[in-house]
Design an enzyme around this catalytic site. Structure first.
Site, PDB file in Angstrom:
ATOM      1  N   SER A   3      -5.266   4.123  -3.750  1.00 52.30           N
ATOM      2  CA  SER A   3      -4.450   5.212  -4.300  1.00 52.30           C
ATOM      3  C   SER A   3      -5.185   5.918  -5.436  1.00 52.30           C
ATOM      4  O   SER A   3      -5.997   5.316  -6.145  1.00 52.30           O
ATOM      5  CB  SER A   3      -3.127   4.662  -4.842  1.00 52.30           C
ATOM      6  OG  SER A   3      -2.398   4.056  -3.804  1.00 52.30           O
TER       7      SER A   3
HETATM    8  N1  SAM Z   1      -1.992  -0.589  -3.561  1.00 48.27           N
HETATM    9  C1  SAM Z   1      -3.215  -0.053  -3.021  1.00 48.27           C
HETATM   10  C2  SAM Z   1      -4.179   0.344  -4.100  1.00 48.27           C
HETATM   11  O1  SAM Z   1      -4.115  -0.241  -5.172  1.00 48.27           O
HETATM   12  O2  SAM Z   1      -5.007   1.231  -3.881  1.00 48.27           O
HETATM   13  C3  SAM Z   1      -2.914   1.076  -2.076  1.00 48.27           C
HETATM   14  C4  SAM Z   1      -3.231   0.723  -0.674  1.00 48.27           C
HETATM   15  S1  SAM Z   1      -2.991   1.866   0.621  1.00 48.27           S
HETATM   16  C5  SAM Z   1      -2.432   3.373  -0.024  1.00 48.27           C
HETATM   17  C6  SAM Z   1      -1.576   1.187   1.459  1.00 48.27           C
HETATM   18  C7  SAM Z   1      -1.758  -0.185   2.042  1.00 48.27           C
HETATM   19  O3  SAM Z   1      -0.516  -0.578   2.654  1.00 48.27           O
HETATM   20  C8  SAM Z   1      -2.819  -0.300   3.117  1.00 48.27           C
HETATM   21  O4  SAM Z   1      -3.763  -1.263   2.750  1.00 48.27           O
HETATM   22  C9  SAM Z   1      -2.030  -0.742   4.361  1.00 48.27           C
HETATM   23  O5  SAM Z   1      -2.735  -1.627   5.214  1.00 48.27           O
HETATM   24  C10 SAM Z   1      -0.822  -1.415   3.723  1.00 48.27           C
HETATM   25  N2  SAM Z   1       0.356  -1.537   4.585  1.00 48.27           N
HETATM   26  C11 SAM Z   1       0.899  -0.665   5.473  1.00 48.27           C
HETATM   27  N3  SAM Z   1       2.006  -1.185   6.048  1.00 48.27           N
HETATM   28  C12 SAM Z   1       2.167  -2.427   5.503  1.00 48.27           C
HETATM   29  C13 SAM Z   1       3.125  -3.472   5.675  1.00 48.27           C
HETATM   30  N4  SAM Z   1       4.155  -3.369   6.518  1.00 48.27           N
HETATM   31  N5  SAM Z   1       2.970  -4.608   4.962  1.00 48.27           N
HETATM   32  C14 SAM Z   1       1.944  -4.755   4.095  1.00 48.27           C
HETATM   33  N6  SAM Z   1       1.004  -3.809   3.891  1.00 48.27           N
HETATM   34  C15 SAM Z   1       1.119  -2.659   4.564  1.00 48.27           C
END
Ligand code: SAM
Length: 217
Positions: free
Chosen positions: A59
């Site tokens: 992010s």
């Molecule tokens: N928190 C992160 C950071 O610090 O940059 C942002 C990560 S990214 C925007 C969103 C993440 O959500 C991805 O790694 C994706 O694999 C994960 N994701 C999507 N659906 C999910 C779910 N149902 N359970 C857990 N993780 C999930």
């Protein structure tokens, strides 16, 4: 001379994304370059999301600031994050809640979960962060209830299990929207066992939340 990190944090404060001293200090302490892919280290202090592989992103720093400010995190809180990515937001939250607090972070892609654990370990954030592989739309029942829950991927609706895993008085923040790439950031507060209030904070654009109470693949 100011470092790249200091310059970015000053800019986020000037723009009003960082409002409190605790979020400012936490973001100053966390080296974002340790949470990006090796070939992206030169871009770590640009205020933008970056690819982390698997079609996912780290992010943008201003988004991390908004999340941390709107959650009103306190030392000692028990927090649940959905979507660990490479662990940057988790590290910032871990700095704020301190050693008496604990962050559980659920990531559905196993290799990202493993890489985030390494990053959090290397930057000394693993004492109060536990990364779990799984479908975060189900929350993490084992450690519930939580003072705060935040979701870093966009959901079609607010996942019900997350509301149930919130303490009374707790706050839940999640991007929710009808298209899988544009959402509103919704803040839910649990005011009693059966009562919740909801407000929309701003428009956002997160990758989709994929799971039982999210988007289907
Ligand atoms: N928190 C992160 C950071 O610090 O940059 C942002 C990560 S990214 C925007 C969103 C993440 O959500 C991805 O790694 C994706 O694999 C994960 N994701 C999507 N659906 C999910 C779910 N149902 N359970 C857990 N993780 C999930």
């Amino acid at each position: 001379m100011m470092s790249e990190r200091e310059k970015l944090i000053e800019k986020l404060s000037d723009y009003g994304y960082i409002k409190s001293e605790k979020v400012r200090k936490a973001m100053l302490r966390v080296p974002r370059e340790e949470f990006v892919q090796p070939d992206k280290k030169n871009y770590a202090y640009l205020d933008q999301p970056l690819s982390i592989g698997h079609g996912q992103t780290i992010s943008a720093p201003h988004m991390v600031a908004i999340i941390c400010e709107e959650l009103y995190l306190e030392e000692g809180m028990k927090v649940l994050e959905i979507g660990t990515g490479l662990g940057y937001n988790a590290a910032v939250v871990a700095e704020i809640i301190g050693e008496k607090g604990h962050l559980y972070s659920v990531e559905r892609i196993e290799s990202l979960a493993m890489a985030s654990e390494e990053n959090l370990n290397r930057t000394n954030h693993s004492k109060n962060v536990t990364v779990v592989v799984g479908d975060g739309t189900l929350g993490y029942e084992k450690e519930a209830p939580y003072d705060r829950i935040y979701v870093t991927a966009g959901a079609p609706d607010m996942p019900e299990p997350l509301k149930k895993q919130l303490k009374i008085g707790g706050k839940l923040l999640a991007p929710v929207g009808p298209s899988s790439y544009t959402q509103e950031l919704i803040l839910v507060s649990r005011t009693s066992k059966d009562e919740f209030t909801e407000k929309s904070l701003c428009g956002v654009a997160f990758v989709p939340l994929i799971g039982k109470h999210g988007w289907r693949r």
